[in-house]
Design a protein around this motif. Structure first.
Motif, mmCIF file in Angstrom:
data_model
loop_
_atom_site.group_PDB
_atom_site.id
_atom_site.type_symbol
_atom_site.label_atom_id
_atom_site.label_comp_id
_atom_site.label_asym_id
_atom_site.label_seq_id
_atom_site.Cartn_x
_atom_site.Cartn_y
_atom_site.Cartn_z
ATOM 1 N N PHE A 49 -76.336 -16.264 -10.193
ATOM 2 C CA PHE A 49 -75.483 -17.152 -10.081
ATOM 3 C C PHE A 49 -76.499 -18.580 -9.523
ATOM 4 N N HIS A 50 -77.991 -18.356 -9.518
ATOM 5 C CA HIS A 50 -78.931 -19.463 -9.145
ATOM 6 C C HIS A 50 -79.232 -19.989 -10.523
ATOM 7 N N GLN A 51 -79.128 -19.263 -11.686
ATOM 8 C CA GLN A 51 -79.677 -19.900 -12.882
ATOM 9 C C GLN A 51 -79.198 -21.244 -13.163
ATOM 10 N N PRO A 101 -75.020 -21.993 0.066
ATOM 11 C CA PRO A 101 -76.653 -21.639 0.367
ATOM 12 C C PRO A 101 -76.745 -19.949 0.400
ATOM 13 N N ASP A 102 -78.146 -19.806 0.047
ATOM 14 C CA ASP A 102 -78.450 -18.413 -0.370
ATOM 15 C C ASP A 102 -80.010 -18.443 -0.032
ATOM 16 N N GLN A 103 -80.264 -17.885 1.174
ATOM 17 C CA GLN A 103 -81.624 -17.834 1.502
ATOM 18 C C GLN A 103 -82.427 -18.707 0.780
#
Length: 335
Positions: free
Chosen positions: A279-281, A13-15
């Motif tokens: 890395f969200h791509q 998880p990231d924001q």
């Protein structure tokens, strides 16, 4: 097959978003074999190792179509069962020996606690085993070292202690996360020799994480090249290093300084332009697209297929086998 991993994913998880640190990784390691994981910092090598060991951050999510150590399904183990297996059947040497060792306990206390945790041996038996394994990794005066604290040892000696800790229960698989990065070349050679001797004596499988292609050339049986959380090329050491198929692998090898390659101070080192993608791509295009000198229109439209190169390795790229060399030569000629 000792280790069999298929379609491994790790998300963090990231924001409010999901950071996809490992994306569809396939790996296998046989008994007595060394698999080197290579790539730039941040490409997912260490996260893959932590996923195999069950040591991911608390909020991380791991899933895999298959994740097996021998006949054991690692994905189906409880935390307690994984803890019992970790250190006994599979162990890990961490990247920084000073932070991996507990500064308030002696070397002997830390080694003996690992051995007694997994074997229920007596204190005397654990101490004898600890001294024996310290001597096997090249520490002289092992009985004296047992009474010392980590800060009293040099970096090379601390790394030997970590190797001893990883070997003390004679695991089937050992994961080495850049164990020679902070060491001088002489100590590095000694550590590599110790690891290979220990592997040969126990027929142990080994995953060796590094960004040093010189180390890869020395110890690897097979090589898996990672980029942006994926394995983009995998094959034997000779195939990957001598006949690289993926443009990223070619870039890594080209960036290695070559002794005698030009006049001192006059030779420019090759580099891979651009940055690793976020890395969200999603997987709607090739992750190496923005940095690739051989990119095509199709690379921006669909994920790359996995192909077989003439030398036998697999690589994930839209370029057909043999196209990489011809297109790269054309780019270099135009430059």
């Amino acid at each position: 097959m000792l280790l069999d991993v298929h379609d491994l994913h790790v998300t963090l998880p990231d924001q409010g978003r999901k950071l996809r640190a490992v994306r569809g990784v396939d790996l296998s390691v046989a008994a007595g074999e060394t698999l080197c994981l290579v790539g730039e910092s941040g490409c997912g090598k260490s996260m893959t190792a932590l996923a195999l060991m069950g040591l991911l951050p608390r909020r991380a999510e791991r899933r895999a179509a298959r994740l097996r150590l021998g006949l054991t399904d690692l994905g189906g183990l409880s935390d307690g069962a994984m803890s019992a297996l970790r250190g006994r059947r599979m162990s890990m040497i961490f990247q920084e020996p000073m932070t991996a060792l507990n500064p308030v306990f002696t070397i002997g206390d830390q080694l003996c606690s690992v051995y007694r945790r997994h074997t229920r041996a007596s204190g005397a038996a654990a101490r004898a085993r600890a001294i024996d394994v310290l001597e096997s990794v090249g520490l002289t005066n092992a009985a004296l070292r047992m009474r010392q604290y980590p800060h009293q040892l040099s970096g090379g000696l601390r790394q030997r202690v970590l190797i001893a800790m990883a070997l003390i229960c004679e695991p089937e698989l050992m994961i080495c996360d850049e164990p020679t990065t902070a060491l001088d070349v002489t100590t590095q050679a000694q550590i590599l020799h110790i690891l290979k001797e220990a592997q040969a004596a126990r027929n142990m499988g080994m995953i060796f994480i590094t960004h040093d292609l010189g180390v890869v050339a020395r110890i690897a049986d097979r090589v898996a090249v990672m980029y942006a959380g994926r394995v983009v090329e995998e094959g034997t050491r000779e195939a990957v290093l001598r006949h690289p198929a993926h443009p990223y692998t070619r870039g890594l090898i080209a960036s290695v300084p070559k002794p005698g390659g030009g006049e001192p101070g006059q030779t420019r080192l090759a580099s891979i332009a651009g940055n690793v993608p976020a890395f969200h791509q999603e997987d709607a295009r090739c992750p190496f697209l923005s940095r690739c000198l051989q990119r095509m229109d199709v690379c921006a439209e669909t994920p790359p297929p996995v192909r077989q190169a003439p030398a036998g390795q697999s690589f994930a790229c839209h370029l057909l086998p043999g196209w990489v060399e011809s297109r790269a030569a054309g780019v270099e000629k135009r430059a």
